[in-house]
Design a protein around this motif. Structure first.
Motif, PDB file in Angstrom:
ATOM      1  N   GLY A 145      -0.566  30.673  -3.940  1.00 57.04           N
ATOM      2  CA  GLY A 145       0.183  29.445  -4.166  1.00 57.04           C
ATOM      3  C   GLY A 145      -0.690  28.292  -4.601  1.00 57.04           C
ATOM      4  O   GLY A 145      -1.883  28.437  -4.868  1.00 57.04           O
ATOM      5  N   HIS A 146      -0.067  27.130  -4.690  1.00 52.72           N
ATOM      6  CA  HIS A 146      -0.770  25.900  -5.045  1.00 52.72           C
ATOM      7  C   HIS A 146      -0.081  24.741  -4.346  1.00 52.72           C
ATOM      8  O   HIS A 146       1.104  24.817  -3.977  1.00 52.72           O
ATOM      9  N   LEU A 147      -0.811  23.649  -4.141  1.00 44.98           N
ATOM     10  CA  LEU A 147      -0.266  22.463  -3.501  1.00 44.98           C
ATOM     11  C   LEU A 147      -0.996  21.247  -4.040  1.00 44.98           C
ATOM     12  O   LEU A 147      -2.205  21.118  -3.874  1.00 44.98           O
ATOM     13  N   ASP A 148      -0.262  20.367  -4.718  1.00 43.75           N
ATOM     14  CA  ASP A 148      -0.836  19.162  -5.332  1.00 43.75           C
ATOM     15  C   ASP A 148      -0.107  17.935  -4.812  1.00 43.75           C
ATOM     16  O   ASP A 148       1.131  17.903  -4.743  1.00 43.75           O
ATOM     17  N   TYR A 149      -0.897  16.916  -4.464  1.00 40.37           N
ATOM     18  CA  TYR A 149      -0.344  15.631  -4.039  1.00 40.37           C
ATOM     19  C   TYR A 149      -0.859  14.534  -4.961  1.00 40.37           C
ATOM     20  O   TYR A 149      -2.035  14.518  -5.340  1.00 40.37           O
ATOM     21  N   THR A 150       0.028  13.583  -5.296  1.00 44.53           N
ATOM     22  CA  THR A 150      -0.369  12.365  -5.996  1.00 44.53           C
ATOM     23  C   THR A 150       0.323  11.184  -5.326  1.00 44.53           C
ATOM     24  O   THR A 150       1.547  11.187  -5.165  1.00 44.53           O
ATOM     25  N   VAL A 151      -0.467  10.189  -4.916  1.00 49.97           N
ATOM     26  CA  VAL A 151       0.065   9.004  -4.250  1.00 49.97           C
ATOM     27  C   VAL A 151      -0.475   7.768  -4.967  1.00 49.97           C
ATOM     28  O   VAL A 151      -1.687   7.624  -5.146  1.00 49.97           O
ATOM     29  N   LEU A 152       0.423   6.888  -5.395  1.00 49.24           N
ATOM     30  CA  LEU A 152       0.059   5.596  -5.973  1.00 49.24           C
ATOM     31  C   LEU A 152       0.794   4.519  -5.192  1.00 49.24           C
ATOM     32  O   LEU A 152       2.025   4.561  -5.072  1.00 49.24           O
ATOM     33  N   GLY A 153       0.040   3.566  -4.621  1.00 51.58           N
ATOM     34  CA  GLY A 153       0.675   2.556  -3.794  1.00 51.58           C
ATOM     35  C   GLY A 153       0.066   1.187  -3.994  1.00 51.58           C
ATOM     36  O   GLY A 153      -1.129   1.051  -4.257  1.00 51.58           O
ATOM     37  N   LEU A 154       0.894   0.160  -3.880  1.00 52.65           N
ATOM     38  CA  LEU A 154       0.453  -1.228  -4.007  1.00 52.65           C
ATOM     39  C   LEU A 154       1.005  -2.019  -2.826  1.00 52.65           C
ATOM     40  O   LEU A 154       2.212  -2.012  -2.579  1.00 52.65           O
ATOM     41  N   ASP A 155       0.102  -2.706  -2.088  1.00 54.40           N
ATOM     42  CA  ASP A 155       0.488  -3.613  -1.009  1.00 54.40           C
ATOM     43  C   ASP A 155       0.110  -5.035  -1.401  1.00 54.40           C
ATOM     44  O   ASP A 155      -0.997  -5.265  -1.918  1.00 54.40           O
ATOM     45  N   TYR A 156       1.005  -5.986  -1.140  1.00 47.23           N
ATOM     46  CA  TYR A 156       0.724  -7.400  -1.423  1.00 47.23           C
ATOM     47  C   TYR A 156       1.077  -8.198  -0.183  1.00 47.23           C
ATOM     48  O   TYR A 156       2.231  -8.202   0.263  1.00 47.23           O
ATOM     49  N   THR A 157       0.077  -8.864   0.395  1.00 52.24           N
ATOM     50  CA  THR A 157       0.261  -9.637   1.616  1.00 52.24           C
ATOM     51  C   THR A 157       0.081 -11.116   1.317  1.00 52.24           C
ATOM     52  O   THR A 157      -0.987 -11.537   0.853  1.00 52.24           O
ATOM     53  N   SER A 180      -3.863 -18.182  -4.334  1.00 48.53           N
ATOM     54  CA  SER A 180      -2.981 -18.712  -3.288  1.00 48.53           C
ATOM     55  C   SER A 180      -3.417 -18.286  -1.892  1.00 48.53           C
ATOM     56  O   SER A 180      -2.821 -18.708  -0.905  1.00 48.53           O
ATOM     57  N   GLY A 181      -4.451 -17.452  -1.802  1.00 48.49           N
ATOM     58  CA  GLY A 181      -4.882 -16.945  -0.514  1.00 48.49           C
ATOM     59  C   GLY A 181      -4.213 -15.648  -0.126  1.00 48.49           C
ATOM     60  O   GLY A 181      -4.502 -15.090   0.945  1.00 48.49           O
ATOM     61  N   SER A 182      -3.331 -15.145  -0.978  1.00 45.59           N
ATOM     62  CA  SER A 182      -2.692 -13.859  -0.726  1.00 45.59           C
ATOM     63  C   SER A 182      -3.648 -12.729  -1.085  1.00 45.59           C
ATOM     64  O   SER A 182      -4.503 -12.872  -1.961  1.00 45.59           O
ATOM     65  N   SER A 183      -3.502 -11.589  -0.413  1.00 44.64           N
ATOM     66  CA  SER A 183      -4.358 -10.438  -0.670  1.00 44.64           C
ATOM     67  C   SER A 183      -3.530  -9.279  -1.198  1.00 44.64           C
ATOM     68  O   SER A 183      -2.330  -9.176  -0.928  1.00 44.64           O
ATOM     69  N   TRP A 184      -4.170  -8.408  -1.949  1.00 47.52           N
ATOM     70  CA  TRP A 184      -3.483  -7.257  -2.513  1.00 47.52           C
ATOM     71  C   TRP A 184      -4.398  -6.036  -2.423  1.00 47.52           C
ATOM     72  O   TRP A 184      -5.625  -6.142  -2.318  1.00 47.52           O
ATOM     73  N   GLY A 185      -3.788  -4.878  -2.431  1.00 46.68           N
ATOM     74  CA  GLY A 185      -4.547  -3.638  -2.400  1.00 46.68           C
ATOM     75  C   GLY A 185      -3.809  -2.546  -3.145  1.00 46.68           C
ATOM     76  O   GLY A 185      -2.596  -2.363  -2.968  1.00 46.68           O
ATOM     77  N   PHE A 186      -4.528  -1.842  -4.012  1.00 49.29           N
ATOM     78  CA  PHE A 186      -3.976  -0.706  -4.751  1.00 49.29           C
ATOM     79  C   PHE A 186      -4.669   0.560  -4.255  1.00 49.29           C
ATOM     80  O   PHE A 186      -5.905   0.619  -4.181  1.00 49.29           O
ATOM     81  N   ASN A 187      -3.876   1.583  -3.920  1.00 53.88           N
ATOM     82  CA  ASN A 187      -4.406   2.848  -3.413  1.00 53.88           C
ATOM     83  C   ASN A 187      -3.931   4.001  -4.284  1.00 53.88           C
ATOM     84  O   ASN A 187      -2.749   4.060  -4.654  1.00 53.88           O
ATOM     85  N   ALA A 188      -4.841   4.901  -4.585  1.00 50.88           N
ATOM     86  CA  ALA A 188      -4.506   6.104  -5.349  1.00 50.88           C
ATOM     87  C   ALA A 188      -5.151   7.300  -4.667  1.00 50.88           C
ATOM     88  O   ALA A 188      -6.336   7.271  -4.315  1.00 50.88           O
ATOM     89  N   VAL A 189      -4.361   8.360  -4.453  1.00 47.42           N
ATOM     90  CA  VAL A 189      -4.844   9.609  -3.852  1.00 47.42           C
ATOM     91  C   VAL A 189      -4.330  10.757  -4.703  1.00 47.42           C
ATOM     92  O   VAL A 189      -3.161  10.769  -5.107  1.00 47.42           O
ATOM     93  N   HIS A 190      -5.211  11.704  -5.004  1.00 45.52           N
ATOM     94  CA  HIS A 190      -4.781  12.906  -5.712  1.00 45.52           C
ATOM     95  C   HIS A 190      -5.537  14.099  -5.145  1.00 45.52           C
ATOM     96  O   HIS A 190      -6.755  14.027  -4.930  1.00 45.52           O
ATOM     97  N   SER A 191      -4.837  15.169  -4.890  1.00 46.87           N
ATOM     98  CA  SER A 191      -5.471  16.398  -4.403  1.00 46.87           C
ATOM     99  C   SER A 191      -4.888  17.599  -5.128  1.00 46.87           C
ATOM    100  O   SER A 191      -3.715  17.590  -5.537  1.00 46.87           O
ATOM    101  N   GLN A 192      -5.713  18.629  -5.289  1.00 55.56           N
ATOM    102  CA  GLN A 192      -5.310  19.879  -5.933  1.00 55.56           C
ATOM    103  C   GLN A 192      -5.820  21.050  -5.120  1.00 55.56           C
ATOM    104  O   GLN A 192      -7.007  21.112  -4.793  1.00 55.56           O
ATOM    105  N   ASP A 193      -4.939  21.954  -4.796  1.00 53.58           N
ATOM    106  CA  ASP A 193      -5.302  23.190  -4.092  1.00 53.58           C
ATOM    107  C   ASP A 193      -4.674  24.375  -4.806  1.00 53.58           C
ATOM    108  O   ASP A 193      -3.479  24.346  -5.134  1.00 53.58           O
TER     109      ASP A 193
END
Length: 773
Positions: free
Chosen positions: A352-364, A316-329
């Protein structure tokens, strides 16, 4: 040989010389301003692809003949025909593109763009590198942007137009994300979790009508992921002083692309920097007043992250993007706290410790509507200890491990977020563009903490729902944007509103004035007697300024002000569950910001960003506290000089100044804390010298190599007062320690800043090489 034959041979040689492949090196710029145009596509006039410009608008190509005819294509600009025979030097080609944005009085018409649309507000990463050079930390790029201030060594706590650092919301695409940093305890050599190589550009939105409307109390920083390459594979390896990185991009499936990066920080190099600028292992006795000693295993450090982007288009001409970020400290920092040279111990000060997890989906959609969905998980744990056994209460009796314990705990936060931004086909009061947006977030928090010798647990869920209508008017040089909406935690409701105005001044098209005003709100967690609850903090902002855009020169200056009724006060890195006894009635802040960018095509580039911020809290008892973002002057300057016309070699001089930043202390007693101003300030003065080398190759598989070597804080060893502006030790708040003047913790003690060195004289390097197939 007859003269006729010689002439024929000469003509034949000249003819075939035009057919031999030749190298073409140059830059793509915007007509009128000479600003670099990044990522322009370059083809033969037949349509056959040749290559593209990089993020700084520069290109190096191999063409069939010096008489070749090319075309340059970039969304937002008119397609430009280029005849190489018109250029005397093919190693110094300048291609000027004309913007396809037309001002026709009552409306603006933009040429239809492909799905690779880039917002006119987007600042490409290559443009940010134009004066600063290659950087591995995204914070070093953000420091250059107008309104940004708050420079600190080894920190990502930036403020925008005088706001506190947590008021600025960050987004990956349209998904709100935390301000993520590795080893975020002020450890030397740490970096932002987001990789600048994986980003196409950055947008700043300071009113609700443009960009994400989840802007907190200050604005939104939107990181635009790199869409990747769809027709070839690129592999990149980067090595920095502490950084090791692998990066890849290329096609996958049917016409789609991927971007992947993996980074880790080298523990050996982190240890080297930590021993110089985090802990100093010294002892004093009767025979030696300043002696270094051996200390075994002072640091246990582990830090890594990965990033993945998948993107494409549907039928249809629409665009999409999936993003994943993970970090461990994970980190544990030990120090010898004994006072005698003959004795060695190892006390764990910070762990200490610090962990991030990001999962994202954009649809334009093809019509421009954007839907986003995402999940963010944050897990952290910290234990903070003092270098002395300060506790004298009954709980510490007979427990040596507890006598120097300050605070500790673990937390986990899960965020589910979704939203929709959509255009409306209606007309309202002559508006050129109408749209609306809806965002929803559900946040779940669990915290474990130590209190009175026990480990307690608190759980809390809250909601974040906002609705916004947006309108834009463009007419006769005016551009007016308005947003109106509301924010609710499903318990309380707050209004959201903004108006932004931009106006060209007369016939001098390069000069314009701008201003905006907004009423903002942000849902936050708060604690009361160790229990968590949601709170909506509100505030108003206003700004007014001038902007100049001329050939090679861009300048902006603006003043700003903020007001907060019943604002939250600064919180310490410990004792979050203690009740704060100081209460703020209101707060105000004002200041001025100026940014200048001046560049030529080959000789130099200058970038300066300066701010001055002053404000205070007015407490209910009539006293006042300084505002967190205060600075008499916060300035960053990059001067990049190109000794050669091919721009391969450059020298970059960077100067940083942050003058008179406030510090805080807390009096701790009986599960209560009382905030007050610490009687000292911090300053940052630093001059860095960098040599940058960019080598491009038309041979496959090697595409390019970039290298820099940098000497930081080159004037710090001088210790001359009248040269203090150029550099020094730059004491900084590393963490907190206790101060108890009577040695009896039962009647209270102070939690005060622990001051450590900033980055001193130190040599760093970075190199990256790219392979393409």
């Amino acid at each position: 040989m007859s003269s006729f034959k010689k002439a024929c041979i000469l003509l034949i040689l000249c003819f075939f010389s035009t057919l031999w492949a030749v190298d073409v090196v140059g830059i793509v710029v915007e007509e009128g301003s000479d600003r670099a145009v990044p990522y322009a596509e370059i083809r033969y006039i037949s349509g056959k692809a040749l290559g593209s410009a990089d993020g700084r608008g520069r290109f190096s190509l191999e063409v069939e003949s010096k008489n070749s005819i090319l075309q340059v294509i970039r969304p937002g600009y008119d397609t430009t025909r280029v005849e190489l025979q018109d250029y005397g030097d093919l190693l110094d080609v300048v291609i000027a593109l004309r913007s396809s944005l037309r001002d026709l009085g009552q409306t603006q018409v933009r040429a239809r763009q492909s799905q690779d649309y880039r917002s006119l507000r987007e600042i490409p990463m290559g443009a940010l590198e134009d004066a600063a050079g290659m950087r591995f930390d995204i914070t070093e790029h953000l420091n250059q942007l107008p309104g940004m201030s708050g420079q600190r060594d080894f920190s990502s706590e930036l403020s925008y137009d005088g706001a506190r650092s947590y008021e600025l919301n960050y987004h990956l695409g349209y998904l709100p994300i935390p301000n993520m940093r590795h080893l975020d305890v002020g450890f030397p050599g740490n970096l932002s979790v987001l990789n600048p190589h994986a980003l196409r550009g950055i947008e700043i939105s300071d009113h609700y009508a443009t960009g994400p409307h989840s802007q907190g109390l200050a604005g939104a920083v939107q990181f635009i992921p790199d869409p990747g390459l769809k027709d070839e594979f690129n592999f990149k390896a980067s090595v920095g002083t502490t950084l090791r990185e692998i990066y890849a991009t290329g096609p996958w499936l049917f016409g789609d692309a991927f971007v992947f990066s993996f980074r880790w920080l080298d523990p050996a190099m982190l240890k080297n920097m930590g021993e110089k600028f985090f802990t100093e292992f010294r002892k004093r006795d009767a025979t030696c007043t300043d002696c270094h000693i051996q200390s075994s295993n002072p640091f246990d450090l582990s830090s890594r992250d990965f990033f993945l982007h998948l993107g494409g288009q549907d039928t249809s001409g629409s665009s999409w993007g999936f993003n994943a970020v993970h970090s461990q400290d994970k980190y544990a920092i030990h120090q010898d706290t004994s006072t005698e040279l003959s004795t060695v111990n190892s006390a764990t000060l910070v762990q200490g410790h610090l962990d991030y997890t990001v999962l994202g989906l954009d649809y334009t959609t093809a019509g421009g509507s954007v839907w986003h969905l995402g999940w963010i998980n944050t897990m952290s744990g910290d234990t903070l200890r003092d270098t002395t056994s300060f506790r004298s209460d009954a709980e510490a009796a007979g427990n040596d491990d507890f006598r120097n314990f300050i605070d500790g705990g673990h937390s986990r936060t899960n965020e589910f977020r979704t939203g929709l931004d959509s255009y409306l086909p209606w007309q309202f009061l002559g508006a050129n563009e109408l749209s609306w947006a809806l965002n929803y977030g559900h946040i779940r928090t669990k915290r474990n903490f130590a209190d009175s010798g026990k480990v307690l647990e608190r759980k809390f869920n809250y909601h974040d729902l906002s609705l916004m209508s947006k309108s834009q008017w463009r007419k006769s040089g005016w551009h007016i944007s308005a947003g109106l909406g509301l924010l609710t935690s499903l318990e309380k409701v707050a209004p959201l509103a903004s108006v932004d105005v931009q106006r060209k001044l007369g016939d001098f098209s390069g000069l314009s004035w701008f201003g905006n005003t907004a009423w903002r709100a942000q849902v936050q967690e708060q604690s009361e007697e160790s229990f968590l609850h949601s709170h909506i903090e509100q505030g108003g902002s206003a700004k007014l300024g001038l902007k100049l855009e001329q050939k090679g020169l861009s300048a902006q200056v603006h003043g700003f002000g903020r007001y907060y009724p019943n604002p939250s006060l600064a919180a310490p890195p410990a004792f979050w569950h203690y009740s704060e006894q100081s209460q703020a009635q209101n707060a105000w802040v004002s200041g001025v910001s100026a940014t200048v960018s001046w560049r030529t095509l080959h000789h130099f580039a200058l970038q300066t960003n300066a701010s001055s911020v002053y404000g205070h809290y007015r407490l209910t008892d009539g006293s006042a506290l300084p505002w967190q973002a205060n600075a008499r002057l916060d300035m960053l300057t990059h001067l990049r000089i190109y000794p050669r016309t091919d721009s391969l070699l450059s020298v970059i001089v960077t100067h940083q100044a942050a003058w008179n930043r406030p510090l805080y202390q807390w009096f701790i007693h009986d599960h209560q804390r009382t905030l007050s101003a610490y009687p000292e300030f911090t300053d940052l003065y630093r001059t860095d010298l960098r040599l940058n080398l960019d080598l491009a190759s038309s041979w496959k598989p090697q595409l390019d190599v970039r290298f820099y070597v940098e000497v930081n804080n080159i004037f710090s060893p001088l210790q001359v007062s009248w040269l203090r502006w150029l550099g020094g030790d730059n004491p900084r708040e590393r963490s907190m320690v206790t101060y108890d003047d009577d040695g009896n913790s039962e009647n209270g003690y102070y939690l005060v800043p622990f001051m450590a060195k900033g980055l001193g004289l130190y040599a760093q390097f970075g190199v990256e090489g790219t392979l393409g197939f």
